[in-house]
Scaffold this motif. Sequence first.
Motif: not given
Length: 325
Positions: A24, A31-32, A65, A68, A120
């Motif tokens: 992530g 953001p990744y 993340k 996500s 997510r």
Amino acid sequence: MRIMPLEKRGISNSRIVFGCMGIGGEWNNAPYTKEDYIIAEKAVEAALSIGITMFDHADIYRRGKSESIFGEILKKRPDLRDQIILQSKVGIRFQDEVNPQRFDFSKGHILSSVDGILQRLGVEHLDVLLLHRPDPLMEPEEIAEAFNTLRSAGKVRHFGVSNMSSAQIRFIQNSLPEPLVVNQLEMSLARIDWVEQGILVNQKDGLGVNFADGIMEHCQMADIQIQAWGPLAQGKFSGSVPEDAPETIKNTATLVQKMAKEKETTPESIVLGWLMKHPARIQPVIGTSSDKRVLACQDAVRISETMTREEWYTLLESSRGARMP
């Protein structure tokens, strides 16, 4: 041969769990990247290829993340959801501009955290939800209300804890109608307090052991699955050993390498197999994001079944740096 408590309950027969903390991107709000996604996808595919079907998350991993990016993998492969067991954790809240880092088992926080997790991941339910670290302000009745709400809504099927003593487990369980099914603890060939607690009963050396008494026994009697986080010990025995590492680490790394060569396997499989041989049927949660290192774990089950008592004790003695009392 004893089976895992999770298998006995019909939840999962995956002997190893893939821990998603390493995927992530960075531990920030950036953001990744596409590269991060490729790394995650390769690691997940590697895990699936060696029979791992259980995946462990937490709402805080990479500040959400990790979930996500895993959700993006599931979106690309919608058939995968029915083939795997999803587990996540709640209860840790990071420091912000106003508040300190803290633990929170309040009903409101548990419920809102699970909603965020499901969003997510892009799924309708979690198979297992764990309380991440003990909250000194926890009220079991309030936890029970949250769990009942989540179960009734079909959002979570089973519940467990992480980093808790047997007394804390009993304290929470007393208010719950359904059994807690998991306790996740740091355990490895480098972190052996969980063994020392048992063998140093009535020994002065046992006074320095930092592992709450009775966890191993209670979990086995209550059919609570013990999951080991950090089982590869950050590569201390299967990677390059730092020059300043203690002699016990260096000696044990050499022994692991020797044993791996003799058994025609990898050091990772030796380290995990050692853990998995314990009668508690410990379920390691491997946290690597390297697909190659995931694949290196594929012999762990075989090693756990063939490792002799003498080999197990040889590794333990090397790690503790002293003969058995």
